[in-house]
Enzyme design. Structure first.
Site: not given
Length: 225
Positions: A9, A142
């Site tokens: 990412c 996350d």
């Protein structure tokens, strides 16, 4: 057990992405939310064009990362960038996720859920998670951070993962894990908890810039696991 998926990412540099074309990466993350890793639609379109040059099996899907977007923003970006995933990292409601799925039926919708680093958060998030049943295609755990959405470089309490995995399984969606992952610790995560995929950003950077050596090491350790 199926091979874990890999998402790299926060990509911004075309040359770095071109150096990755021989790696078995499943998703690349393009950040459209406020972040030092943010890209414009024009930058994202240029990055996405590199995916047509991929050499290692199937080309990765481009995953757009958003925080509380408006539908107009999503329409504008998907008109310019061929995203395969819309990753929602804010406070988006189940109703909004359902609206996104209806508007973009060929694009996966992932919902990120923040997990506190040092307290048991599963019970607090349990009923919230279940309300997304039927509205998302994947759940991403996350690390909770009060100042930013992702990319904090910190892990959460991994012993929370089994409870979330059970709930994700009941919803029929895969469970991906982000937050503080790196080539050094991802093997341990996979061995202990076997998530369906992993998502890394800061853990494959040097001085805030994507490092191809670290990316290569990360991907190799995931796929070897």
């Amino acid at each position: 057990m199926a091979e874990a998926k890999v998402k790299i990412c926060g990509l911004q540099d075309v040359e770095v992405l071109k150096s990755m074309v021989h790696l078995p990466v499943d998703y690349i993350g393009l950040v459209f939310a406020p972040s030092r890793r943010k890209v414009s639609p024009e930058q994202a379109a240029e990055l996405a064009s590199v995916l047509g040059e991929w050499k290692a099996g199937q080309a990765p899907f481009a995953a757009g990362v958003f925080v509380n977007p408006e539908m107009d923003e999503l329409n504008e970006i998907l008109a310019a960038v061929p995203l395969g995933v819309i990753q929602l990292h804010g406070n988006e409601s189940p109703a909004f996720c359902r609206e996104v799925k209806k508007a973009f039926p060929d694009v996966q919708v992932w919902k990120a859920l923040p997990v506190a680093a040092e307290i048991n958060d599963t019970d607090n998030n349990g009923s919230l998670l279940e309300s997304y049943a039927g509205t998302i295609d994947a759940l991403l755990l996350d690390t909770f951070d009060p100042t930013q959405r992702g990319g904090s470089g910190r892990t959460f309490a991994w012993d929370e993962i089994p409870a979330y995995r059970k709930r994700a399984g009941a919803m029929g969606v895969p469970l991906y894990v982000a937050g503080g992952l790196s080539p050094d610790n991802v093997g341990g995560l996979l061995a202990a908890y076997a998530p369906d995929g992993v998502d890394v950003s800061s853990g494959v950077e040097s001085d805030g810039v994507k490092d191809i050596a670290k990316i290569t090491a990360f991907v190799e350790r995931v796929k070897q696991s």
